[in-house]
Structure formats: structure tokens, C-alpha cells
Scaffold this motif. Structure first.
Motif, short mmCIF file in Angstrom:
data_model
loop_
_atom_site.label_atom_id
_atom_site.label_comp_id
_atom_site.label_asym_id
_atom_site.label_seq_id
_atom_site.Cartn_x
_atom_site.Cartn_y
_atom_site.Cartn_z
N TYR A 1 20.97 13.51 4.09
CA TYR A 1 19.52 13.64 3.95
C TYR A 1 18.97 14.50 5.08
CZ TYR A 1 20.07 9.45 1.03
OH TYR A 1 20.47 8.55 0.07
N ASP A 2 18.02 15.37 4.74
CA ASP A 2 17.33 16.10 5.81
C ASP A 2 16.24 15.23 6.40
OD1 ASP A 2 15.15 16.21 4.09
OD2 ASP A 2 15.41 18.33 3.61
N ILE A 3 15.50 15.76 7.35
CA ILE A 3 14.52 14.96 8.07
C ILE A 3 13.37 14.54 7.17
CG2 ILE A 3 13.09 16.90 8.86
CD1 ILE A 3 14.17 13.78 10.91
N THR B 1 24.94 9.00 5.04
CA THR B 1 25.27 7.63 4.63
C THR B 1 26.58 7.64 3.86
OG1 THR B 1 24.04 7.72 2.54
CG2 THR B 1 22.84 6.99 4.50
N SER B 2 27.37 6.62 4.11
CA SER B 2 28.61 6.38 3.37
C SER B 2 28.51 4.99 2.77
CB SER B 2 29.82 6.48 4.30
OG SER B 2 30.98 5.98 3.66
N THR B 3 28.50 4.92 1.43
CA THR B 3 28.33 3.64 0.74
C THR B 3 29.61 3.28 0.00
OG1 THR B 3 25.98 4.14 0.42
CG2 THR B 3 26.92 2.35 -0.90
N GLU C 1 0.81 -1.21 0.00
CA GLU C 1 0.00 0.00 0.00
C GLU C 1 0.84 1.26 0.00
OE1 GLU C 1 -3.09 -0.96 3.25
OE2 GLU C 1 -4.10 0.21 1.69
N GLU C 2 1.95 1.27 0.73
CA GLU C 2 2.77 2.47 0.85
C GLU C 2 4.21 2.14 0.48
OE1 GLU C 2 3.29 5.66 4.38
OE2 GLU C 2 4.48 3.84 4.63
N LEU C 3 4.85 3.03 -0.27
CA LEU C 3 6.25 2.90 -0.62
C LEU C 3 6.98 4.16 -0.19
CD1 LEU C 3 8.31 1.09 -2.29
CD2 LEU C 3 7.90 2.72 -4.16
N ILE C 4 8.02 4.01 0.64
CA ILE C 4 8.83 5.17 1.02
C ILE C 4 10.28 4.91 0.63
CG2 ILE C 4 7.31 5.75 2.94
CD1 ILE C 4 9.67 4.79 4.78
N ARG C 5 11.02 5.99 0.40
CA ARG C 5 12.44 5.89 0.09
C ARG C 5 13.24 5.92 1.38
NH1 ARG C 5 14.85 6.43 -4.64
NH2 ARG C 5 13.09 7.54 -5.56
N THR C 6 14.27 5.07 1.47
CA THR C 6 15.12 5.00 2.64
C THR C 6 16.40 5.80 2.43
OG1 THR C 6 16.01 2.92 1.80
CG2 THR C 6 14.20 2.78 3.37
N ALA C 7 17.18 5.94 3.49
CA ALA C 7 18.37 6.79 3.44
C ALA C 7 19.41 6.32 2.44
CB ALA C 7 18.99 6.90 4.84
N ASP C 8 19.43 5.02 2.13
CA ASP C 8 20.39 4.49 1.17
C ASP C 8 19.83 4.45 -0.25
OD1 ASP C 8 18.55 2.50 1.41
OD2 ASP C 8 19.95 0.93 1.99
N ASN C 9 18.70 5.17 -0.46
CA ASN C 9 18.02 5.24 -1.76
C ASN C 9 17.30 3.95 -2.13
OD1 ASN C 9 18.48 7.94 -2.38
ND2 ASN C 9 20.51 7.49 -3.19
N GLY C 10 17.18 3.03 -1.16
CA GLY C 10 16.32 1.88 -1.36
C GLY C 10 14.89 2.23 -0.98
N TYR C 11 14.09 1.21 -0.69
CA TYR C 11 12.67 1.42 -0.41
C TYR C 11 12.21 0.45 0.67
CZ TYR C 11 13.22 3.13 -5.22
OH TYR C 11 13.68 3.77 -6.36
N ILE C 12 11.15 0.86 1.38
CA ILE C 12 10.43 -0.04 2.26
C ILE C 12 8.95 0.03 1.89
CG2 ILE C 12 10.21 1.68 4.09
CD1 ILE C 12 10.79 -2.00 4.83
N MET C 13 8.34 -1.10 1.69
CA MET C 13 6.92 -1.17 1.33
C MET C 13 6.13 -1.72 2.51
SD MET C 13 5.11 -3.36 -1.75
CE MET C 13 5.23 -4.95 -0.90
N THR C 14 5.04 -1.06 2.83
CA THR C 14 4.12 -1.52 3.88
C THR C 14 2.86 -2.03 3.22
OG1 THR C 14 4.96 0.25 5.30
CG2 THR C 14 2.97 -0.89 6.02
N THR D 1 16.47 6.86 13.04
CA THR D 1 17.83 7.37 12.93
C THR D 1 18.88 6.32 13.28
OG1 THR D 1 17.66 8.23 15.19
CG2 THR D 1 17.14 9.74 13.39
N ASP D 2 18.48 5.22 13.92
CA ASP D 2 19.45 4.18 14.25
C ASP D 2 19.49 3.08 13.19
OD1 ASP D 2 17.09 2.87 14.68
OD2 ASP D 2 17.52 2.29 16.76
N GLY D 3 18.87 3.33 12.03
CA GLY D 3 18.91 2.35 10.95
C GLY D 3 17.82 1.32 10.98
#
Length: 553
Positions: free
Chosen positions: A504-506, A538-540, A363-376, A430-432
Motif C-alpha cells: 500500500y502507498d501512503i 502486509t503478508s496474510t 461518523e468516519e470509515l477508513i480502510r486499513t492496510a489489511d483491507n479491514g476498516y476502522i470507524m470513528t 506504520t507500527d500497526g
């Protein structure tokens, strides 16, 4: 309204027990109305252990295993928490707040009264700092909430009222926009709509500090009327600059909104039309439809991504000239989740297909700090006879290239559990780790049987400036932290590969990015132009991603 009670339980793994019955009171409590529309939800009543219960049956095809090996194991459940009182409280959206806490848009009601919108502000430990109940004497529903550039919040929902906090009703159900200050007080509110029913979808702040609003307008009755996208542009003070509908003579249902870096707006959803604002020729009964408009609401381009039946269900926060969407496509016997990214002209840059078991829907897709995604999403597991055995929350983690990283289900056992855990929205902490918000539904006919539910997954809870790359024998330090102007990122040993640094900002927007060459042992970041606040760095370096919580005074 009395302050909501909070209960928290720290657990290693989520496991629930209860009585031999369960129910899903209505579709709204499990999947969104917009999602339900295009995938063709219907109710099915089943007798199980002499108890009648209902569950949501989705036309998503037969059961298919997830292809390929998972890149990582899913994070453990750290704790769960419920927030509620004597009323029914259901969370629909959670977002990061600029102070390291969280803001939640929810609904509160009693069995004998209509819903009102409930806004909850949580601190970094997920304790309630303040709550605000708003609306009128009729029904309101929450859709989403976002932090604004001035430190306040913009709330989007729907309203049938014309009293209380709602000053205007345009006829039936309106999209309702509410601007809050940092303490939750209403600064202004605006009803958007016509004499039809409107369903709220998304809101985003534009570069000019105004707001872009997206919804779906129903022209006619609920079952025979046609739907269109409805969009509006508001000034920073809430004045409506323009309001327009987009679509054709069929059903066009909005699901996502992106504001591009050049202040243009991509409206996303599902279309059953072949005329009007749609391309004249499409393949399939319904298609993924994107329409891009300028600041005046004029169409720049309109594109359908057809070839198979499909509909967009969510949009992620954008990157420059890269805009990502989640859709469900394919015939009912073999449907799949489609994650795709386009450029500003609508050309597909990358896409991945994921076949999940039947009755699993994101239903929901958000972008994560590493430019990946989490889907709920929501999942129902069934036995060979098609009867449900478990249902509840479903989370899927994707890498930046769209590949599957992990998935996790927080389900009840329908034979033994007396509650269902419905996750509606997720944020990265913020703790990953991740914090999921939704509602906990108890299946007893008593007052107070639905509460806001939070569950924390993974994370290290490390203090600011500490390397979070678990299992990597390499010390990386960020100092000083907090600081006012410059920060230094220092490796114990020089990098053996190029390292990509992103800040990334908040709100999840990239405010700084740099590619460091192989052999780098330190880097200095000058953040003088940026406002004070909490940032994620992030440092990749190849497969290793390190995260730091950075505090600028």
C-alpha cells in the motif's frame, strides 16, 4: 498566530477525573452536521447536581447489546496529547503524510472572532512541524484534507468570507477548496457554490490529477429548504470544469465520495426524494442513495438501497471494483449500522449488520492496510432513566469481511469529569496502531478551553523491516530496508498455507498484490517502477497478518 503549545502524557489506560459538570457546547462539536440532519438530532436540557448541561439526543432506537464475541481485544492507549493555545482549536480530519508524519485539518477561533481553518503538519512522532492559519474575516470551517500526488495537500472546507485568503464568495456559505504545497503555502484556492448555503463533504484526486468535490446545497432556509448533492470537477490547477446538483424535490444530503479506478465518481448519501434523479418508487421515508457519474458529470446510474429507513454516513477508500460504505438503517426503535460493499454497477457484493447501544453513532470509515476498516464515532451512555453517565469517542474495528473485531470507548464520567474527548478522525500508523484526532473540550468559562486532541492506540513502534505479528512463533524478515529497487521477504520456515502479499502507498492504495503458494520460503519484490516513499507491506496467511514499514529510496 503564536505557535501552539504541545502537551503529551504517556499512559497505560485512559482515565480522566475532574469536576462535577460537563457540557456539549453545540452539535458541531460532537457529531457532524450532515450526520445530525438525517438521524434527527435534538437538544435536551437536563438538571444534574444543580448544574444545567446539554447533551445530544439521537433517535437511534433502544439499547441493544453487540451480538457475538469480539475477535480481538481493543488496543491499549499508549499516549494522549493536546495541541492548543489561547484560542479554540478543534481537529476534524487527520491523514497520513508521505514522509511518515500526519496532516490535520482543524478550526481555530477566539470567543469574539469567527473561525478560521488551521492546518497542522506533524512528524512521525506527532510533534508539530508547521502550522498554517487561513481564511478571511468571516467564518471558515474545515471538513477534510488529503495528500496529493505531487506531495502537497488538498484542503476542503466552507467559507463565508470574501477577503483574506478567499477571493470570491458566491453568496452565503460556499464550499472552499485550497491547494497547498508540501510546506503548507497556498498554491490556489477556489470557492464553489451558488447563492445558497453549501456544506463541504468530501474531495478526492482523480486519475487525471484533477479533483472531484462533493457537498450538500441548501436551497431555501435552514429548516424549510430542500437539499441536493452538489458536485464539481476541478482541473489540477483548480479550474472548475463543471458543477452540478443532483437530487429531487425533497432533502438529499451527501455524505461520501469514491473515485473509481476507471475515473468515474460515486456520490453517496441520504435521500428523502421520490423524483428528479431518484428512482420513482422507494420504500421508507428516507433511503441510502448512490449516484454514479462520469467525468463530465452525467449520471451513469442512480440506486436506492431501501426496504428500511436509512442513510449513508461515510465511504471508505476503494479497492478495484469493490466500493464500501457505512450507513445507519432501520426503524428508530431498532436501528443498526450497515457496512456494505458494491461493484461498479451498484450491485451489493457483501454486507453486515451491527446493532450497537443507543446513542452510539459512527461518523468516519477508513480502510486499513489489511483491507479491514476502522470507524470513528461518538457515544453517549445512559442510565436506566435515560440520563447520560458518560460520553466521548467510540472506535470500532471491522475485519475485511465486515465482521466485528473490537470496539473501544474513550469516555468521560459525567458525574466527575470536567472534559469530553471528541474523536473525529483516525489513521492507521506504520507500527500497526492507530492515531485518533479530535478535540478536548474543558467545561470552564475561560479562554482556551478547547484544544486539538490526539490519542495513540496500540502499535509496536518497531523499526522498518521488523515483523509485527505478535504472538506468532515464526520469524519473517524484509531486507534490505531501505532499498532502491528490490526487496526480499523471507520466512524462517516455509509457509504452511497460501500467503497474500499486498503493498500500500501512503494514501492507502494497493500498488502491488500477489498470492504466494503454500511452501513459499522467500519472495522478491521489484519496486523499480514505484516512486520513492514509505509503503506498508502486509503478508496474510490465514488468520495471521504481518505488517512491515517499507522505505524505498
Amino acid at each position: 498566530m503564536a505557535f501552539l503549545a504541545e502537551q503529551v502524557q504517556f499512559i497505560a489506560n485512559l482515565h480522566f477525573h475532574g469536576q462535577n459538570r460537563f457540557t456539549v457546547p453545540n452539535i458541531r462539536n460532537s457529531v457532524s452536521l450532515q450526520t445530525a440532519f438525517f438521524i434527527g438530532l435534538h437538544q435536551k436540557t437536563i438538571d444534574m447536581k444543580s448544574s444545567l448541561f446539554s447533551f445530544v439526543s439521537l433517535f437511534l432506537g433502544v439499547c441493544f447489546p453487540v451480538g457475538g464475541m469480539l475477535a480481538q481485544s481493543a488496543p491499549d492507549t499508549v499516549w494522549q496529547k493536546k495541541i492548543g493555545g489561547a484560542d479554540y482549536e478543534m481537529a476534524y480530519c487527520i491523514r497520513n503524510a508521505g514522509d511518515g508524519g500526519y496532516i490535520i485539518a482543524a478550526v481555530s477561533s477566539t470567543p469574539d472572532e469567527d473561525d478560521n481553518i488551521l492546518v497542522l503538519k506533524l512528524n512521525a512522532q506527532a510533534a508539530v512541524e508547521w502550522q498554517r492559519l487561513m481564511g478571511g474575516s468571516d467564518a471558515e470551517e474545515a471538513r477534510t484534507i488529503e495528500q496529493t500526488k505531487d506531495g502537497g495537500y488538498i484542503l476542503l472546507g466552507t467559507s463565508l468570507s470574501e477577503d483574506g485568503d478567499v477571493t470570491v464568495n458566491n453568496g452565503r456559505r460556499d464550499v472552499w477548496v485550497v491547494k497547498l504545497n508540501a510546506n503548507g503555502a497556498i498554491e490556489w484556492q477556489r470557492s464553489i457554490g451558488s447563492n445558497a448555503d453549501e456544506e463541504a463533504v468530501a474531495i478526492a484526486q482523480a486519475p487525471d490529477n484533477g479533483f472531484v468535490v462533493l457537498g450538500t446545497a441548501l436551497n431555501g432556509d435552514e429548516f424549510s429548504g430542500d437539499r441536493n448533492y452538489i458536485a464539481a470537477k476541478l482541473t489540477a490547477q483548480g479550474v472548475v470544469s463543471w458543477q452540478k446538483e443532483f437530487g429531487g424535490s425533497g432533502n438529499d444530503v451527501a455524505h461520501g465520495l469514491i473515485v473509481t479506478e476507471d475515473n468515474e465518481y460515486i456520490l453517496a448519501g441520504t435521500s428523502y426524494s421520490e423524483d428528479g434523479d431518484l428512482p420513482t418508487t422507494i420504500v421508507g421515508d428516507y433511503v441510502c442513495w448512490l449516484v454514479k457519474v462520469n467525468t463530465s458529470g452525467s449520471i451513469l446510474w442512480s440506486k436506492c438501497y431501501d426496504g428500511e429507513n436509512g442513510g449513508i454516513i461515510s465511504a471508505a477508500k476503494p479497492q478495484p471494483n469493490r466500493y464500501s460504505f457505512l450507513a445507519i438503517k432501520g426503524p428508530s426503535s431498532n436501528s443498526y449500522h450497515w457496512l456494505f460493499t458494491i461493484d461498479k454497477q451498484g450491485v451489493v457484493l457483501s454486507d453486515t449488520k451491527h446493532y450497537f447501544p443507543r446513542y452510539h453513532i459512527g461518523e468516519e470509515l477508513i480502510r486499513t492496510a489489511d483491507n479491514g476498516y476502522i470507524m470513528t464515532g461518538f457515544a453517549v451512555e445512559t442510565d436506566t432513566a435515560g440520563d447520560p453517565t458518560a460520553l466521548g469517542t467510540w472506535l470500532v474495528r471491522f475485519a475485511a469481511d465486515g465482521s466485528l473485531v473490537w470496539q473501544k470507548k474513550l469516555l468521560n464520567d459525567t458525574a466527575s469529569d470536567s472534559a469530553t474527548y471528541v474523536g473525529k478522525s483516525t489513521v492507521e500508523t506504520t507500527d500497526g496502531g492507530f492515531l485518533v484526532a479530535g478535540h478536548l473540550t474543558y467545561f470552564e468559562d475561560t479562554v482556551g478551553n478547547v484544544d486539538v486532541w490526539l490519542v495513540k492506540l496500540g502499535g509496536t513502534n518497531l523499526p522498518a523491516g521488523v515483523d509485527e505479528a505478535a504472538g506468532v512463533n515464526e520469524t519473517v524478515m524484509l531486507y534490505p530496508n531501505p532499498a532502491t529497487t528490490t526487496f526480499t521477504l523471507e520466512w524462517q520456515h516455509a509457509t504452511t498455507h497460501p500467503a497474500c502479499i499486498r503493498l500500500y502507498d501512503i494514501l492507502g492504495k494497493i500498488v502491488f498484490s500477489e498470492l504466494l503458494p503454500q511452501g513459499t520460503d522467500h519472495a522478491t519484490l521489484n519496486l523499480t517502477p514505484l516512486p520513492s516513499g514509505i509503503y506498508t507491506l502486509t503478508s496474510t496467511e490465514r488468520e495471521v497478518i504481518r505488517r512491515f514499514r517499507l522505505v524505498k529510496d
